[in-house]
Motif scaffolding. Structure first.
Motif, PDB file in Angstrom:
ATOM      1  N   TRP A 136       4.715   1.591   1.459  1.00  0.00           N
ATOM      2  CA  TRP A 136       5.854   2.095   0.699  1.00  0.00           C
ATOM      3  C   TRP A 136       6.486   3.301   1.390  1.00  0.00           C
ATOM      4  O   TRP A 136       7.704   3.478   1.367  1.00  0.00           O
ATOM      5  N   ARG A 137       5.662   4.128   2.006  1.00  0.00           N
ATOM      6  CA  ARG A 137       6.204   5.261   2.754  1.00  0.00           C
ATOM      7  C   ARG A 137       7.058   4.753   3.911  1.00  0.00           C
ATOM      8  O   ARG A 137       8.136   5.290   4.200  1.00  0.00           O
TER       9      ARG A 137
ATOM     10  N   SER B  79       0.844  -1.193   0.000  1.00  0.00           N
ATOM     11  CA  SER B  79       0.000   0.000   0.000  1.00  0.00           C
ATOM     12  C   SER B  79       0.879   1.244   0.000  1.00  0.00           C
ATOM     13  O   SER B  79       2.096   1.175   0.231  1.00  0.00           O
ATOM     14  N   ARG B  80       0.257   2.400  -0.235  1.00  0.00           N
ATOM     15  CA  ARG B  80       1.019   3.653  -0.214  1.00  0.00           C
ATOM     16  C   ARG B  80       1.654   3.875   1.146  1.00  0.00           C
ATOM     17  O   ARG B  80       2.813   4.308   1.242  1.00  0.00           O
ATOM     18  N   ALA B  81       0.930   3.577   2.224  1.00  0.00           N
ATOM     19  CA  ALA B  81       1.468   3.747   3.573  1.00  0.00           C
ATOM     20  C   ALA B  81       2.656   2.813   3.804  1.00  0.00           C
ATOM     21  O   ALA B  81       3.639   3.190   4.452  1.00  0.00           O
TER      22      ALA B  81
END
Length: 301
Positions: free
Chosen positions: A65-66, A61-63
């Protein structure tokens, strides 16, 4: 908090504290950034291989990957990079004390920059924790502790504080081992060029002691501790998990003394206990009152 979570927290604290001792061995025998590139590269390959074997995916998810990018840059490249360079001149016990300030700095930064309120107990804990660090470092500086090494270790813990704040809501999820491996790969990539520029041609010799220290750093603090941390945060939340950091100061001093024979005085003993009390006060103040009692109860994994 269930028994498994307590055991995970105690294991993480002990491994975290021991990492400074194995690091001290590595950085006095080979260029520190090169050692980290090797550590991160091998750790990434092992962790990603294990993740694939466990059926995990790189479709994050984007979170997530962050979390990979921020931890890879701030925790691995900056925190460990600065810490390993600084530990060429700073003993393992002192570096562990500086690093243990992270929960205190997270609480202070949350109040100063994110407008998170602090309870009176947390304020008192901040004061007590900083007082403990001052007790230790003032005596060590008077005994000739390297100021540059200390400043690098301080800068390192600031970088770790930033990483913790940015990804403070991140848990493990179903791809936790993949996240561990990918953030190691980010750290290796980020440090490869600085290592080539700053350490090219610097001589060193492989030895059993060096290989053992690197192997321990790769397998135990590098992979196992990171995996335990993400799992612990998933089970009990970041605030309760961070409370186990209060064990790091006394454990760091004790392990360095037992493993490396580092000398310590009463200022180290008293100061590390004071720091531990300050960290515990801050973390307990951030937990809801109803959640404070420590109840050991069975729980299915």
């Amino acid at each position: 908090m269930d028994l498994k979570s307590v055991l995970m927290g105690l294991s993480f604290a002990a491994i975290w504290a021991s990492a400074f001792t194995s690091t001290r061995i590595a950085v006095v025998e080979m260029p520190p950034l090169l050692a980290l590139v090797i550590r991160f590269g091998i750790s990434a390959a092992i962790a990603i291989g294990l993740a694939w074997a466990m059926g995990q995916s790189m479709r994050l998810s984007r979170a997530e990957w962050r979390t990979v990018v921020v931890f890879g840059l701030c925790q691995n490249a900056l925190y460990l990079g600065l810490n390993w360079v600084g530990m060429q001149w700073v003993e393992a016990s002192a570096a562990s004390i500086v690093a243990s300030m992270m929960p205190l700095l997270v609480a202070f930064a949350g109040w100063a920059f994110l407008r998170q309120p602090l309870r009176p107990q947390a304020v008192a804990g901040l004061v007590v924790g900083i007082l403990g660090v001052v007790i230790i470092m003032s005596v060590r500086l008077s005994q000739g502790m390297n100021l540059l090494g200390l400043c690098l270790c301080l800068a390192a813990v600031v970088a770790l504080t930033v990483a913790t704040l940015v990804v403070r809501g991140a848990g493990g999820g179903p791809n936790v081992m993949m996240i561990v491996g990918l953030q190691m790969a980010v750290g290796a990539a980020a440090l490869a060029l600085p290592s080539a520029i700053l350490e090219w041609g610097r001589p060193f010799e492989w030895s059993g002691r060096l290989v053992g220290a690197l192997a321990y750093s790769i397998l135990v603090p590098g992979i196992l501790a990171t995996f335990i941390w993400f799992r612990l945060v998933t089970r009990i939340g970041a605030v309760r998990a961070a409370a186990f950091h209060f064990l790091s100061p006394p454990l760091g001093v004790a392990i360095a003394a037992l493993w490396l024979g580092e000398s310590f005085g009463w200022s180290d003993v008293i100061g590390s206990v004071v720091v531990a009390i300050g960290i515990l006060m801050v973390q307990l103040a951030r937990v809801a009152p109803a959640a404070l009692p420590l109840v050991i109860e069975p729980r299915n994994a």
